[in-house]
Motif scaffolding. Structure first.
Motif, PDB file in Angstrom:
ATOM      1  N   GLN A  44       0.826  -1.212   0.000  1.00 15.74           N
ATOM      2  CA  GLN A  44       0.000   0.000   0.000  1.00 15.74           C
ATOM      3  C   GLN A  44       0.855   1.255   0.000  1.00 15.74           C
ATOM      4  OE1 GLN A  44      -2.301  -0.879   3.496  1.00 15.74           O
ATOM      5  NE2 GLN A  44      -4.086  -1.468   2.279  1.00 15.74           N
ATOM      6  N   GLY A  45       0.597   2.118  -0.971  1.00 15.93           N
ATOM      7  CA  GLY A  45       1.346   3.362  -1.059  1.00 15.93           C
ATOM      8  C   GLY A  45       2.645   3.192  -1.807  1.00 15.93           C
ATOM      9  N   ASP A  46       3.039   1.935  -2.037  1.00 18.70           N
ATOM     10  CA  ASP A  46       4.281   1.680  -2.764  1.00 18.70           C
ATOM     11  C   ASP A  46       3.971   1.139  -4.155  1.00 18.70           C
ATOM     12  OD1 ASP A  46       6.967   1.694  -3.120  1.00 18.70           O
ATOM     13  OD2 ASP A  46       7.331  -0.220  -2.110  1.00 18.70           O
ATOM     14  N   ASP A  47       3.380  -0.059  -4.227  1.00 18.28           N
ATOM     15  CA  ASP A  47       3.034  -0.643  -5.526  1.00 18.28           C
ATOM     16  C   ASP A  47       1.579  -0.388  -5.902  1.00 18.28           C
ATOM     17  OD1 ASP A  47       5.547  -1.557  -5.981  1.00 18.28           O
ATOM     18  OD2 ASP A  47       5.190  -3.573  -5.193  1.00 18.28           O
ATOM     19  N   ILE A  48       0.723  -0.256  -4.883  1.00 15.65           N
ATOM     20  CA  ILE A  48      -0.683   0.074  -5.139  1.00 15.65           C
ATOM     21  C   ILE A  48      -0.981   1.418  -4.494  1.00 15.65           C
ATOM     22  CG2 ILE A  48      -3.092  -0.620  -4.824  1.00 15.65           C
ATOM     23  CD1 ILE A  48      -2.185  -3.428  -4.287  1.00 15.65           C
ATOM     24  N   SER A  49      -1.535   2.322  -5.264  1.00 13.70           N
ATOM     25  CA  SER A  49      -1.941   3.601  -4.686  1.00 13.70           C
ATOM     26  C   SER A  49      -3.387   3.844  -5.031  1.00 13.70           C
ATOM     27  CB  SER A  49      -1.106   4.740  -5.254  1.00 13.70           C
ATOM     28  OG  SER A  49       0.091   4.836  -4.550  1.00 13.70           O
ATOM     29  N   MET A  50      -3.990   4.748  -4.287  1.00 18.88           N
ATOM     30  CA  MET A  50      -5.404   5.003  -4.550  1.00 18.88           C
ATOM     31  C   MET A  50      -5.705   6.478  -4.397  1.00 18.88           C
ATOM     32  SD  MET A  50      -8.565   2.755  -3.263  1.00 18.88           S
ATOM     33  CE  MET A  50     -10.225   3.150  -3.808  1.00 18.88           C
ATOM     34  N   ILE A  51      -6.562   6.988  -5.276  1.00 19.47           N
ATOM     35  CA  ILE A  51      -7.086   8.341  -5.085  1.00 19.47           C
ATOM     36  C   ILE A  51      -8.610   8.243  -5.006  1.00 19.47           C
ATOM     37  CG2 ILE A  51      -5.184   9.619  -6.086  1.00 19.47           C
ATOM     38  CD1 ILE A  51      -6.649   9.747  -8.685  1.00 19.47           C
ATOM     39  N   PHE A  52      -9.192   9.215  -4.322  1.00 13.07           N
ATOM     40  CA  PHE A  52     -10.603   9.073  -3.952  1.00 13.07           C
ATOM     41  C   PHE A  52     -11.477  10.169  -4.556  1.00 13.07           C
ATOM     42  CE2 PHE A  52      -7.877   7.293  -0.698  1.00 13.07           C
ATOM     43  CZ  PHE A  52      -8.383   6.019  -0.569  1.00 13.07           C
ATOM     44  N   GLN A  53     -12.762   9.965  -4.311  1.00 14.48           N
ATOM     45  CA  GLN A  53     -13.758  10.861  -4.913  1.00 14.48           C
ATOM     46  C   GLN A  53     -13.708  12.275  -4.349  1.00 14.48           C
ATOM     47  OE1 GLN A  53     -17.620   9.148  -4.915  1.00 14.48           O
ATOM     48  NE2 GLN A  53     -18.666  11.038  -5.429  1.00 14.48           N
ATOM     49  N   GLU A  54     -13.518  12.389  -3.032  1.00 20.77           N
ATOM     50  CA  GLU A  54     -13.663  13.696  -2.391  1.00 20.77           C
ATOM     51  C   GLU A  54     -12.311  14.334  -2.086  1.00 20.77           C
ATOM     52  OE1 GLU A  54     -15.908  15.810  -1.669  1.00 20.77           O
ATOM     53  OE2 GLU A  54     -17.600  14.654  -2.444  1.00 20.77           O
ATOM     54  N   PRO A  55     -11.785  15.149  -3.003  1.00 24.02           N
ATOM     55  CA  PRO A  55     -10.477  15.753  -2.704  1.00 24.02           C
ATOM     56  C   PRO A  55     -10.549  16.728  -1.528  1.00 24.02           C
ATOM     57  CG  PRO A  55     -11.411  16.731  -4.674  1.00 24.02           C
ATOM     58  CD  PRO A  55     -12.333  15.611  -4.287  1.00 24.02           C
ATOM     59  N   MET A  56     -11.755  17.235  -1.224  1.00 22.01           N
ATOM     60  CA  MET A  56     -11.856  18.205  -0.142  1.00 22.01           C
ATOM     61  C   MET A  56     -11.617  17.549   1.220  1.00 22.01           C
ATOM     62  SD  MET A  56     -12.341  20.765  -1.993  1.00 22.01           S
ATOM     63  CE  MET A  56     -12.899  22.284  -1.256  1.00 22.01           C
TER      64      MET A  56
ATOM     65  N   MET B  33      -7.011  21.538  -7.313  1.00 21.19           N
ATOM     66  CA  MET B  33      -5.614  21.498  -6.869  1.00 21.19           C
ATOM     67  C   MET B  33      -5.403  20.364  -5.877  1.00 21.19           C
ATOM     68  SD  MET B  33      -5.060  25.559  -6.329  1.00 21.19           S
ATOM     69  CE  MET B  33      -3.295  25.708  -6.012  1.00 21.19           C
ATOM     70  N   ARG B  34      -6.378  20.167  -4.985  1.00 24.61           N
ATOM     71  CA  ARG B  34      -6.225  19.095  -3.989  1.00 24.61           C
ATOM     72  C   ARG B  34      -6.197  17.735  -4.665  1.00 24.61           C
ATOM     73  NH1 ARG B  34     -10.066  20.603   1.124  1.00 24.61           N
ATOM     74  NH2 ARG B  34     -10.039  22.828   0.766  1.00 24.61           N
ATOM     75  N   GLN B  35      -7.024  17.560  -5.710  1.00 28.33           N
ATOM     76  CA  GLN B  35      -7.015  16.263  -6.385  1.00 28.33           C
ATOM     77  C   GLN B  35      -5.665  16.048  -7.072  1.00 28.33           C
ATOM     78  OE1 GLN B  35      -8.012  13.415  -5.903  1.00 28.33           O
ATOM     79  NE2 GLN B  35     -10.123  13.425  -6.615  1.00 28.33           N
ATOM     80  N   ARG B  36      -5.083  17.106  -7.602  1.00 25.80           N
ATOM     81  CA  ARG B  36      -3.740  16.983  -8.185  1.00 25.80           C
ATOM     82  C   ARG B  36      -2.726  16.604  -7.095  1.00 25.80           C
ATOM     83  NH1 ARG B  36      -3.481  19.399 -13.347  1.00 25.80           N
ATOM     84  NH2 ARG B  36      -5.390  20.551 -13.789  1.00 25.80           N
TER      85      ARG B  36
END
Lengths: 315, 264
Positions: free
Chosen positions: B86-98, B157-160
């Motif tokens: 987690q965070g190394d080979d698999i990363s994730m971004i989510f729906q709510e950047p806020m 910007m937060r999502q970036r």
């Protein structure tokens, strides 16, 4: 930054107002220090002479100006009953009360933080529920009674300390701190239990938030998620309580000093009130007011350090 | 093969009657591939994604089947092993950047976090890398962003920032769970373009989850359509657009708003 400066100025004004009130109150309430000092030997002539030498026959306003002028320079006048400068009378006692208060405060934070994180990680499980019950009980024990119980169980029962065996900090610091642990614990436990409840609620709310999931997704261990992310967020609403608790603990230590036989401000405050030794009482009250106001100021600064959003809002 | 998911079933036991949210989910992904996962809310697409990322650790969730990522069995391996991925080979971004960023930590600290956990390097190296990543996701003045707090940035910007933080260790798989849903349309298009570029430059495979088929069409070659916990359709995106096999897919396509320029 301007917010901090504003706060500091208003704190100084508060100290001034408190000093005025204290001085006025003791000038208005009935009771004559000259009578208290002379007792049965009081004749009108002797009383007049004593009042003259104590400066009591000058107008109130003049006395106030000379008193406040002295306070600013650290001179609180002369004690009526001990006939020595008030400043040197309380100089040795003030550190005892301050150390006891800070000691209790640190204990309260450590106990509440560790217990809250421990329980919040196990939300809904048996251990969590046991901790909840224990804190409910502790919360309802007032410090002086907690102090008696601690003396009874840890002092007389388990012989972990000798009740009444106070050792001054300038004689032996480690032994002093060892003895002070128990009164500090008596003050810290009920407040710590309240802080626990607030922190626990905060942590359980925070751990369901999106940023906690983000933290897990980066490979954090559960402990790191709690200590590095959730704790600080959960602390924001609790900081106000910490401030109030610190102010309350100053008063609490004055009471607990009696239970554990500690020669702090508490004991001298009581005897001075009985003897109508106003300069001493006034000085102690001003000291306590300053401590309370400083602790409030610190909490306010702490807020800004923890939450960048507050710091931005007063720009 | 980078990711192999077979017969994934997810059940929740938080009510008296167990509730199944994902049935017999299968998915294979190769390195550098972009796969779209489309469906309405409640179709089970986010649950499947969380399970693949190893983030579905609620004790009332029962998971059956296999998720094999790069040789590791995500569902059955010890937590330590999972955390190493987690965070190394698999990363994730989510729906709510806020809300996905910690409000009390500086952006730089958060972008560096996965690097601090997984890589041995000095603070200066981390900072250099984090600022480079912030520039890479097309944020202006990365140095300033690095020292900002989340509340000082806009949603886009937060999502970036989230993408920069997710990409800091150049993962093999990026799971993007509706990353554009909370953003306005122009920012959506920029984020999709950015993900496309990241995929090309780093050969990072992307599992892109959305309810918006038109976005999926811009980004992915292959798509899975989910409904009510089942995968109901799947295959080549263009194929699905021209010849949808299922009535449901047809309706999804019809729901995309069209701009009619014929002047009728």
């Amino acid at each position: 930054m301007t917010g901090v400066i504003k706060k500091t100025i208003s704190s100084l004004l508060t100290v001034l107002v408190v000093s005025c009130l204290v001085f006025l109150a003791f000038s208005i309430i009935p009771g004559d220090p000259a009578v208290a000092k002379l007792g049965t030997q009081a004749t009108p002539e002797k009383l007049d002479a004593l009042r003259e030498s104590m400066g009591l026959n000058k107008p109130l306003f003049v006395r106030f100006i000379s008193w406040i002028g002295g306070v600013i320079k650290g001179d609180f006048g002369t004690s009526y009953s001990y006939s020595m400068p008030v400043a040197s009378l309380i100089k040795g006692k003030l550190p005892v009360t301050i150390i006891l208060t800070l000691y209790s405060f640190v204990l309260m934070i450590l106990l509440s933080v560790f217990a809250a994180i421990y329980a919040a990680r196990r939300e809904g499980r048996v251990l969590d529920k046991i901790i909840q019950i224990i804190t409910q009980v502790i919360m309802s024990v007032p410090p002086f009674f907690g102090g008696i119980l601690i003396t009874l169980i840890f002092g007389l029962g388990l012989h972990l300390f000798a009740p009444g065996g106070y050792i001054s900090y300038d004689v032996n610091m480690p032994k002093f701190l060892g003895y002070m642990f128990w009164p500090a614990l008596a003050i810290a436990l009920p407040k710590g239990a309240m802080a626990f409840s607030l922190l626990y609620t905060g942590l359980v709310t925070e751990k369901k938030k999106d940023y906690a999931r983000t933290a897990y997704s980066r490979g954090n261990s559960t402990g790191d998620v709690f200590y590095k992310h959730l704790l600080k967020n959960a602390c924001i609403p609790v900081v106000t309580f910490f401030g109030m608790a610190l102010a309350d603990m100053i008063a609490g230590s004055i009471v607990i000093e009696q239970v554990f036989g500690i020669p702090g401000l508490g004991r001298i405050l009581l005897t001075s009130i009985q003897n109508r030794d106003y300069p001493v009482v006034e000085a102690i009250i001003v000291c306590i007011a300053v401590l309370v106001i400083v602790s409030n100021l610190l909490v306010d600064i702490l807020y800004r350090v923890i939450d960048p959003r507050t710091a931005d809002s007063d720009k | 093969m980078l990711l192999h998911v077979e017969d994934l079933n997810i059940e929740f036991h938080d009510h008296i009657v167990p509730e199944t949210v994902v049935y017999d989910f299968d998915l294979d992904m190769d390195e550098g591939e972009i796969v779209g996962l489309v469906g309405e809310s409640g179709s089970g697409k986010s649950m499947s994604a969380l399970a693949i990322a190893g983030l579905l650790s609620r004790h009332d969730a029962k998971k059956r089947g296999h998720i094999i990522f790069d040789g590791t069995d995500i569902l059955n391996c010890p937590r330590e092993e999972l955390r190493n991925l987690q965070g190394d080979d698999i990363s994730m971004i989510f729906q709510e950047p806020m809300t996905s960023l910690d409000p009390l930590k500086k952006i730089g600290w958060q972008v560096e976090e996965a690097m601090r956990i997984h890589k041995k390097c000095t603070a200066a190296e981390r900072k250099e890398r984090a600022i480079k990543m912030l520039g890479d996701v097309e944020l202006e003045d990365p140095e300033r962003v690095y020292n900002s707090y989340p509340h000082q940035l806009s949603g886009g910007m937060r999502q970036r920032v989230m993408i920069a933080a997710a990409m800091i260790n150049t993962p093999k798989l990026l799971i993007a769970d509706e990353p554009t849903t909370a953003l306005d349309v122009t920012v959506q298009a920029q984020i999709v373009k950015l993900l496309k570029r990241i995929n090309k430059e780093n050969r990072t495979a992307i599992l892109f989850i959305s309810h918006d088929l038109s976005l999926i069409r811009q980004l992915c070659k292959r798509v899975l359509v989910m409904k009510g916990g089942y995968v109901v359709d799947g295959g080549d995106v263009e194929e699905i657009f021209t010849h949808p096999k299922q009535e449901y897919t047809k309706r999804l396509i019809d729901s995309i708003p069209h701009v009619d320029l014929s002047g009728e």
